[in-house]
Design a protein around this motif. Structure first.
Motif, PDB file in Angstrom:
ATOM      1  N   GLU A   1       3.491   5.420   2.472  1.00 29.29           N
ATOM      2  CA  GLU A   1       3.235   3.943   3.137  1.00 29.29           C
ATOM      3  C   GLU A   1       2.067   3.707   3.540  1.00 29.29           C
ATOM      4  O   GLU A   1       1.337   2.717   3.652  1.00 29.29           O
ATOM      5  CB  GLU A   1       4.545   3.467   3.782  1.00 29.29           C
ATOM      6  N   ARG A   2       1.598   4.782   4.716  1.00 32.55           N
ATOM      7  CA  ARG A   2       0.455   4.811   5.430  1.00 32.55           C
ATOM      8  C   ARG A   2      -0.773   4.520   4.483  1.00 32.55           C
ATOM      9  O   ARG A   2      -1.621   3.865   4.550  1.00 32.55           O
ATOM     10  CB  ARG A   2       0.359   5.981   6.199  1.00 32.55           C
ATOM     11  N   ASP A   3      -0.811   5.586   3.344  1.00 39.04           N
ATOM     12  CA  ASP A   3      -1.859   5.898   2.584  1.00 39.04           C
ATOM     13  C   ASP A   3      -2.041   4.397   1.699  1.00 39.04           C
ATOM     14  O   ASP A   3      -3.274   3.955   1.423  1.00 39.04           O
ATOM     15  CB  ASP A   3      -1.929   7.051   1.769  1.00 39.04           C
ATOM     16  N   ALA A   4      -0.829   3.767   1.249  1.00 37.39           N
ATOM     17  CA  ALA A   4      -1.084   2.700   0.360  1.00 37.39           C
ATOM     18  C   ALA A   4      -1.368   1.464   1.289  1.00 37.39           C
ATOM     19  O   ALA A   4      -2.296   0.871   0.747  1.00 37.39           O
ATOM     20  CB  ALA A   4       0.294   2.491  -0.038  1.00 37.39           C
ATOM     21  N   ALA A   5      -1.361   1.555   2.504  1.00 40.78           N
ATOM     22  CA  ALA A   5      -1.696   0.313   3.390  1.00 40.78           C
ATOM     23  C   ALA A   5      -3.307   0.468   3.425  1.00 40.78           C
ATOM     24  O   ALA A   5      -3.970  -0.193   3.666  1.00 40.78           O
ATOM     25  CB  ALA A   5      -1.121   0.533   4.865  1.00 40.78           C
ATOM     26  N   ARG A   6      -3.729   2.010   3.817  1.00 37.02           N
ATOM     27  CA  ARG A   6      -5.055   2.441   4.180  1.00 37.02           C
ATOM     28  C   ARG A   6      -5.971   2.037   3.114  1.00 37.02           C
ATOM     29  O   ARG A   6      -7.128   1.514   3.283  1.00 37.02           O
ATOM     30  CB  ARG A   6      -5.126   3.792   4.597  1.00 37.02           C
ATOM     31  N   THR A   7      -5.460   2.472   1.880  1.00 34.31           N
ATOM     32  CA  THR A   7      -6.404   2.321   0.702  1.00 34.31           C
ATOM     33  C   THR A   7      -6.319   0.993   0.014  1.00 34.31           C
ATOM     34  O   THR A   7      -7.261   0.570  -0.946  1.00 34.31           O
ATOM     35  CB  THR A   7      -6.261   3.495  -0.398  1.00 34.31           C
ATOM     36  N   GLY A   8      -5.084   0.386   0.142  1.00 33.46           N
ATOM     37  CA  GLY A   8      -5.168  -0.730  -0.879  1.00 33.46           C
ATOM     38  C   GLY A   8      -4.441  -0.443  -2.249  1.00 33.46           C
ATOM     39  O   GLY A   8      -4.212  -1.478  -3.199  1.00 33.46           O
ATOM     40  N   ALA A   9      -4.249   0.854  -2.489  1.00 31.30           N
ATOM     41  CA  ALA A   9      -3.606   1.190  -3.805  1.00 31.30           C
ATOM     42  C   ALA A   9      -2.084   1.439  -3.807  1.00 31.30           C
ATOM     43  O   ALA A   9      -1.666   1.618  -2.770  1.00 31.30           O
ATOM     44  CB  ALA A   9      -4.195   2.697  -4.223  1.00 31.30           C
ATOM     45  N   SER A  10      -1.489   1.070  -5.063  1.00 32.37           N
ATOM     46  CA  SER A  10      -0.179   1.287  -4.996  1.00 32.37           C
ATOM     47  C   SER A  10       0.194   2.633  -5.357  1.00 32.37           C
ATOM     48  O   SER A  10       1.480   3.151  -5.215  1.00 32.37           O
ATOM     49  CB  SER A  10       0.492   0.255  -5.917  1.00 32.37           C
ATOM     50  N   CYS A  11      -0.526   3.382  -5.981  1.00 35.73           N
ATOM     51  CA  CYS A  11      -0.147   4.852  -6.505  1.00 35.73           C
ATOM     52  C   CYS A  11       0.383   5.767  -5.508  1.00 35.73           C
ATOM     53  O   CYS A  11       1.128   6.527  -5.913  1.00 35.73           O
ATOM     54  CB  CYS A  11      -1.350   5.531  -7.113  1.00 35.73           C
ATOM     55  N   PRO A  12       0.088   5.759  -4.029  1.00 33.49           N
ATOM     56  CA  PRO A  12       0.674   6.617  -3.289  1.00 33.49           C
ATOM     57  C   PRO A  12       2.011   6.326  -3.365  1.00 33.49           C
ATOM     58  O   PRO A  12       2.842   7.422  -2.888  1.00 33.49           O
ATOM     59  CB  PRO A  12       0.001   6.062  -1.814  1.00 33.49           C
ATOM     60  N   MET A  13       2.775   5.136  -3.672  1.00 37.78           N
ATOM     61  CA  MET A  13       4.096   4.941  -3.515  1.00 37.78           C
ATOM     62  C   MET A  13       4.958   5.570  -4.634  1.00 37.78           C
ATOM     63  O   MET A  13       5.969   5.808  -4.670  1.00 37.78           O
ATOM     64  CB  MET A  13       4.357   3.587  -3.672  1.00 37.78           C
ATOM     65  N   TRP A  14       4.031   5.743  -5.911  1.00 40.47           N
ATOM     66  CA  TRP A  14       4.912   6.548  -6.884  1.00 40.47           C
ATOM     67  C   TRP A  14       4.363   7.800  -7.620  1.00 40.47           C
ATOM     68  O   TRP A  14       4.914   8.460  -8.386  1.00 40.47           O
ATOM     69  CB  TRP A  14       5.250   5.465  -8.102  1.00 40.47           C
ATOM     70  N   CYS A  15       3.247   8.124  -7.271  1.00 37.12           N
ATOM     71  CA  CYS A  15       2.563   9.242  -7.851  1.00 37.12           C
ATOM     72  C   CYS A  15       3.532  10.609  -7.525  1.00 37.12           C
ATOM     73  O   CYS A  15       3.936  10.926  -6.405  1.00 37.12           O
ATOM     74  CB  CYS A  15       1.091   9.666  -7.020  1.00 37.12           C
ATOM     75  N   ASP A  16       3.604  11.275  -8.465  1.00 34.83           N
ATOM     76  CA  ASP A  16       4.308  12.627  -8.487  1.00 34.83           C
ATOM     77  C   ASP A  16       3.607  13.851  -8.528  1.00 34.83           C
ATOM     78  O   ASP A  16       4.081  15.133  -8.997  1.00 34.83           O
ATOM     79  CB  ASP A  16       5.598  12.553  -9.449  1.00 34.83           C
ATOM     80  N   THR A  17       2.073  13.844  -8.431  1.00 33.18           N
ATOM     81  CA  THR A  17       1.643  15.023  -8.845  1.00 33.18           C
ATOM     82  C   THR A  17       1.183  15.948  -7.566  1.00 33.18           C
ATOM     83  O   THR A  17       1.064  15.149  -6.506  1.00 33.18           O
ATOM     84  CB  THR A  17       0.120  14.552  -9.324  1.00 33.18           C
ATOM     85  N   ASP A  18       1.395  17.194  -7.912  1.00 32.40           N
ATOM     86  CA  ASP A  18       1.313  17.996  -6.510  1.00 32.40           C
ATOM     87  C   ASP A  18      -0.497  18.447  -6.550  1.00 32.40           C
ATOM     88  O   ASP A  18      -0.876  19.435  -7.412  1.00 32.40           O
ATOM     89  CB  ASP A  18       2.132  19.118  -6.584  1.00 32.40           C
TER      90      ASP A  18
END
Length: 240
Positions: free
Chosen positions: A50-67
């Motif tokens: 949630e922090r990174d989605a808010a920081r970057t404006g990208a939605s991918c942090p909420m669902w990205c599953d890559t390690d």
């Protein structure tokens, strides 16, 4: 007389493995994959989504599953990485450099080393790092870019700095073609039987919205035939 010691750049790599390319034009092609550590849009840790989605404006942090986190990663020089890739891949000459965001790491020296080792280099990037910044060679005075560039943007098109790409992949439902019409014009067209080959892909998000996203992709492609629906064949074939 002082002797200047030049340290070789080291590249932080999460993993190197032999597999099949699962998406896009080269789906089904044997490949050596290299996953670089790190991304400029998400830390890779669940507690920062949630922090990174808010920081970057990208939605991918909420669902990205890559390690692509640093744990378990290894640092290589360009020549060491090329040697490791050749060891893992054998006679395979097609490689895919991914992440995270590979252009945070990939540079002219690594491109040159991989070319010298006989690899055709494809990358998968989010479009936020320009090639001129990442892959300009001061030694050669020119751009040493990857051979094939797949862009899957995760920010609005006005924030994308990638100069060109070969394939564009939009993850639905968050990233819709109507919002990337201008950016889509940066595609390099590749000729097949004297006709331009548009490689514009609609990738349904593989999560709780899969059914909704798949139907959206199908409907849009049927109405806009320059777009194609992307199928993740590596998941169907059960390969990494």
């Amino acid at each position: 007389m002082d002797v200047k010691i030049v340290k070789e750049t080291k590249y932080r790599v999460k993993s190197v493995w032999k597999t099949l390319q699962g998406e896009g034009l080269f789906a089904g092609r044997p490949a050596v994959f290299v996953r670089m550590v790190g991304c400029n849009l998400w830390s890779g840790y669940a507690d920062t989504r949630e922090r990174d989605a808010a920081r970057t404006g990208a939605s991918c942090p909420m669902w990205c599953d890559t390690d692509f986190t640093k744990e378990g990663s290894k640092a290589y020089t360009a020549s060491e990485l090329a040697k490791e890739m050749r060891s893992k891949g054998g006679d395979i000459n097609f490689c895919v450099v991914t992440g995270g965001e590979p252009l945070l790491h990939l540079d002219a020296a690594l491109v040159e080393a991989l070319h010298q080792a006989g690899f055709f280099i494809a990358i998968e990037t989010n479009g936020t790092v320009p090639l001129q910044e990442a892959c300009w060679s001061e030694t050669h005075g020119k751009l040493l870019a990857p051979d094939w560039i797949v862009c899957s943007p995760k920010l609005p098109q006005e924030e994308l700095t990638l100069e060109y790409f070969d394939e564009l992949k939009l993850v639905l439902p968050d990233y819709h073609p109507k919002n990337y019409q201008a950016f889509a014009q940066r595609q390099r067209y590749n000729e097949v039987q004297n006709n331009p080959l548009p490689l514009l892909w609609l990738q349904p998000e593989d999560g709780t919205r899969l059914q909704e996203a798949t139907q959206m992709a199908i409907n849009y492609a049927l109405d806009n035939p320059e777009w194609r629906v992307s199928v993740q064949t590596h998941k169907i074939l059960n390969v990494e």
